[in-house]
Motif scaffolding. Structure first.
Motif, PDB file in Angstrom:
ATOM      1  N   LYS A 101      33.621  26.038  20.491  1.00  0.00           N
ATOM      2  CA  LYS A 101      34.157  26.468  21.619  1.00  0.00           C
ATOM      3  C   LYS A 101      36.032  26.672  20.540  1.00  0.00           C
ATOM      4  O   LYS A 101      36.596  28.070  21.124  1.00  0.00           O
ATOM      5  CB  LYS A 101      34.647  25.927  22.764  1.00  0.00           C
ATOM      6  CG  LYS A 101      35.260  26.512  24.370  1.00  0.00           C
ATOM      7  CD  LYS A 101      34.999  26.125  25.282  1.00  0.00           C
ATOM      8  CE  LYS A 101      36.053  26.496  26.144  1.00  0.00           C
ATOM      9  NZ  LYS A 101      35.909  25.539  27.765  1.00  0.00           N
ATOM     10  N   GLU A 102      36.378  25.242  20.019  1.00  0.00           N
ATOM     11  CA  GLU A 102      37.384  25.303  20.275  1.00  0.00           C
ATOM     12  C   GLU A 102      37.953  26.309  18.732  1.00  0.00           C
ATOM     13  O   GLU A 102      38.891  26.988  18.570  1.00  0.00           O
ATOM     14  CB  GLU A 102      37.331  23.989  19.309  1.00  0.00           C
ATOM     15  CG  GLU A 102      38.082  23.002  20.921  1.00  0.00           C
ATOM     16  CD  GLU A 102      38.229  21.497  20.230  1.00  0.00           C
ATOM     17  OE1 GLU A 102      38.649  21.679  18.747  1.00  0.00           O
ATOM     18  OE2 GLU A 102      38.635  19.951  20.865  1.00  0.00           O
ATOM     19  N   THR A 103      37.041  26.156  18.082  1.00  0.00           N
ATOM     20  CA  THR A 103      36.849  27.557  16.937  1.00  0.00           C
ATOM     21  C   THR A 103      37.237  29.100  17.625  1.00  0.00           C
ATOM     22  O   THR A 103      37.844  29.255  16.902  1.00  0.00           O
ATOM     23  CB  THR A 103      35.446  27.527  15.824  1.00  0.00           C
ATOM     24  OG1 THR A 103      35.183  25.946  15.465  1.00  0.00           O
ATOM     25  CG2 THR A 103      35.368  28.288  14.100  1.00  0.00           C
ATOM     26  N   ARG A 104      36.214  29.297  18.446  1.00  0.00           N
ATOM     27  CA  ARG A 104      36.735  30.703  18.724  1.00  0.00           C
ATOM     28  C   ARG A 104      37.921  30.692  19.472  1.00  0.00           C
ATOM     29  O   ARG A 104      38.598  32.109  19.220  1.00  0.00           O
ATOM     30  CB  ARG A 104      35.334  30.894  19.880  1.00  0.00           C
ATOM     31  CG  ARG A 104      34.139  31.168  19.213  1.00  0.00           C
ATOM     32  CD  ARG A 104      33.316  31.898  19.929  1.00  0.00           C
ATOM     33  NE  ARG A 104      33.254  31.263  21.912  1.00  0.00           N
ATOM     34  CZ  ARG A 104      32.301  30.152  21.397  1.00  0.00           C
ATOM     35  NH1 ARG A 104      31.448  29.285  20.535  1.00  0.00           N
ATOM     36  NH2 ARG A 104      32.138  29.643  22.641  1.00  0.00           N
ATOM     37  N   GLU A 105      38.478  29.635  20.354  1.00  0.00           N
ATOM     38  CA  GLU A 105      39.635  29.753  20.729  1.00  0.00           C
ATOM     39  C   GLU A 105      40.994  29.879  19.227  1.00  0.00           C
ATOM     40  O   GLU A 105      42.268  30.976  19.743  1.00  0.00           O
ATOM     41  CB  GLU A 105      39.831  28.552  21.771  1.00  0.00           C
ATOM     42  CG  GLU A 105      39.311  28.213  22.395  1.00  0.00           C
ATOM     43  CD  GLU A 105      39.269  27.819  23.715  1.00  0.00           C
ATOM     44  OE1 GLU A 105      39.955  26.217  23.174  1.00  0.00           O
ATOM     45  OE2 GLU A 105      38.537  27.123  25.070  1.00  0.00           O
ATOM     46  N   GLN A 106      40.735  28.828  18.544  1.00  0.00           N
ATOM     47  CA  GLN A 106      41.801  28.997  17.971  1.00  0.00           C
ATOM     48  C   GLN A 106      41.814  30.132  16.855  1.00  0.00           C
ATOM     49  O   GLN A 106      42.611  30.889  17.085  1.00  0.00           O
ATOM     50  CB  GLN A 106      41.275  27.797  16.499  1.00  0.00           C
ATOM     51  CG  GLN A 106      41.718  26.646  16.934  1.00  0.00           C
ATOM     52  CD  GLN A 106      40.644  25.778  16.040  1.00  0.00           C
ATOM     53  OE1 GLN A 106      41.000  25.798  14.310  1.00  0.00           O
ATOM     54  NE2 GLN A 106      41.726  24.431  16.648  1.00  0.00           N
ATOM     55  N   ILE A 107      40.029  31.037  16.722  1.00  0.00           N
ATOM     56  CA  ILE A 107      40.653  32.045  15.769  1.00  0.00           C
ATOM     57  C   ILE A 107      41.288  33.633  16.582  1.00  0.00           C
ATOM     58  O   ILE A 107      42.231  34.047  16.365  1.00  0.00           O
ATOM     59  CB  ILE A 107      39.244  32.286  15.666  1.00  0.00           C
ATOM     60  CG1 ILE A 107      38.485  31.648  14.538  1.00  0.00           C
ATOM     61  CG2 ILE A 107      39.070  34.001  14.963  1.00  0.00           C
ATOM     62  CD1 ILE A 107      36.916  32.369  14.337  1.00  0.00           C
ATOM     63  N   GLY A 131      43.486  33.195  18.988  1.00  0.00           N
ATOM     64  CA  GLY A 131      45.222  32.485  18.669  1.00  0.00           C
ATOM     65  C   GLY A 131      45.731  32.470  17.663  1.00  0.00           C
ATOM     66  O   GLY A 131      46.717  32.797  17.739  1.00  0.00           O
ATOM     67  N   CYS A 132      44.978  32.687  16.296  1.00  0.00           N
ATOM     68  CA  CYS A 132      46.026  32.581  15.426  1.00  0.00           C
ATOM     69  C   CYS A 132      46.072  34.589  15.394  1.00  0.00           C
ATOM     70  O   CYS A 132      46.691  34.372  14.393  1.00  0.00           O
ATOM     71  CB  CYS A 132      44.791  31.969  14.506  1.00  0.00           C
ATOM     72  SG  CYS A 132      45.197  30.004  14.267  1.00  0.00           S
ATOM     73  N   HIS A 155      53.944  33.778  10.787  1.00  0.00           N
ATOM     74  CA  HIS A 155      55.358  33.250  12.041  1.00  0.00           C
ATOM     75  C   HIS A 155      55.877  33.817  12.360  1.00  0.00           C
ATOM     76  O   HIS A 155      57.220  34.421  11.963  1.00  0.00           O
ATOM     77  CB  HIS A 155      55.500  31.425  10.846  1.00  0.00           C
ATOM     78  CG  HIS A 155      55.052  30.783  11.375  1.00  0.00           C
ATOM     79  ND1 HIS A 155      54.618  29.593  11.468  1.00  0.00           N
ATOM     80  CD2 HIS A 155      53.321  30.461  10.829  1.00  0.00           C
ATOM     81  CE1 HIS A 155      53.973  29.281  11.960  1.00  0.00           C
ATOM     82  NE2 HIS A 155      53.128  29.015  11.422  1.00  0.00           N
ATOM     83  N   ALA A 212      38.101  23.860   7.720  1.00  0.00           N
ATOM     84  CA  ALA A 212      38.660  24.662   7.905  1.00  0.00           C
ATOM     85  C   ALA A 212      40.557  24.234   7.441  1.00  0.00           C
ATOM     86  O   ALA A 212      41.546  24.250   7.840  1.00  0.00           O
ATOM     87  CB  ALA A 212      39.007  24.584   9.317  1.00  0.00           C
ATOM     88  N   LEU A 260      43.883  25.407   5.838  1.00  0.00           N
ATOM     89  CA  LEU A 260      44.782  25.068   6.611  1.00  0.00           C
ATOM     90  C   LEU A 260      45.428  25.001   5.344  1.00  0.00           C
ATOM     91  O   LEU A 260      47.028  24.994   5.036  1.00  0.00           O
ATOM     92  CB  LEU A 260      44.726  24.180   7.184  1.00  0.00           C
ATOM     93  CG  LEU A 260      46.380  23.523   8.637  1.00  0.00           C
ATOM     94  CD1 LEU A 260      46.880  25.610   9.091  1.00  0.00           C
ATOM     95  CD2 LEU A 260      46.082  23.027   9.747  1.00  0.00           C
TER      96      LEU A 260
END
Length: 301
Positions: free
Chosen positions: A21-27, A29-30, A85, A114, A118
């Motif tokens: 879930k966190e991976t999908r949210e980070q993708i 959001g990025c 950015h 990941a 980064l």
């Protein structure tokens, strides 16, 4: 391609299970926009040990879709600058990111984590920050004391200008290198300082080469000796008695000294006319420098 869009929606959609879930949210959001493109297997021929990279041995369906994918990615009408950015990347910067990401897949043994991706992004960002900052420093210093400049800048004034431009470049570096490991950022900043220091040595050397007072002693010393010899002979001829052997010998010595040095100056003038012209121009600049006290306030590109 519509099926690919549906597949993407399915992958990033909310699920009851919390797996990745966190991976999908980070993708989500990025990136401002996310698309996917699926390619079939290139064929069994590429899995064999003797495969040597021949495109002709790949499946026709794979090559057809790969061609459409490349046309889609590099379509000039749809191609837009990449943004990180809130700052658009230049072609050189994008190249740094591509090299950093490609290096992660060199081994081909496993997909990079990941955190590794980064780190690679931050490292490429630091590299770009150094390149852009040193480029800004050199562009500004080229206008002040670069190879195409003709006016001499006083050393203390050049030092002040160097510090001012360096501060401006460091400010730009700080605005770009703003994420990732702090130690890596400090290392990149140290590299930038070293490069600016080395560049300043070059600019200072170029500026000294335009110093109107540099090298004049080579021509002044013979002239001073000749003038002193002439003056001493004049004094000997007009103050000593004609019957004095010492005075006559002194007069002859100074006369010979004057003749030798004068001939030496004539030889230099005959063989180095261009250099003499440059020296005369330097003398004029030196006089102007001492008269107005400005010495390099004007700069020329």
């Amino acid at each position: 391609e519509k099926e690919m869009e549906k597949y993407l929606e399915k992958v990033v959609a909310e699920r009851d299970a919390k797996d990745l879930k966190e991976t999908r949210e980070q993708i989500l959001g990025c990136f401002e926009k996310i698309t996917c493109y699926g390619l079939p297997h290139p064929g069994m021929a590429v899995t064999k040990k003797k495969y040597d990279g021949q495109v002709s041995q790949m499946d026709e369906e794979f090559l057809l879709l790969l061609d459409r994918y490349c046309a889609r990615v590099f379509d000039f009408e749809k191609l837009t600058p990449k943004i990180i950015h809130d700052r658009q990347l230049t072609a050189v910067e994008l190249g740094s990111y591509i090299k950093a990401y490609a290096a992660l897949f060199d081994s081909g043994a496993k997909f990079p984590e990941a955190a590794t991706l980064l780190d690679a992004t931050a490292q490429a960002n630091n590299t770009n920050a150094v390149q852009l900052s040193i480029m800004e420093y050199k562009d500004e210093m080229d206008r002040i004391a670069g190879p195409k400049c003709s006016n001499y800048v006083k050393p203390d004034e050049l030092e002040d200008l160097h510090r001012s431009v360096m501060t401006k470049s460091l400010h730009q570096f700080k605005s770009i290198a703003n994420f990732g490991n702090q130690r890596s950022i400090e290392s990149a900043r140290e590299k930038l300082l070293n490069e600016m220091g080395e560049s300043f040595v070059v600019y200072n050397s170029l500026n000294e080469g335009r110093n109107p007072l540099a090298g004049l002693e080579i021509y002044f010393f013979p002239a001073i000796i000749a003038f002193g010899s002439y003056l001493l002979r004049f004094l000997a001829d007009n103050t000593c008695s004609s019957w004095s052997t010492y005075c006559r010998k002194s007069s002859d010595f100074f006369g010979h000294m004057f003749a030798v040095v004068f001939c030496f100056i004539l030889i230099i003038a005959a063989t180095k006319a261009k250099q003499i012209s440059e020296v005369w121009a330097r003398i004029k600049k030196a006089i102007d420098l001492m008269m107005d006290g400005g010495g390099g306030k004007k700069k020329k590109d």
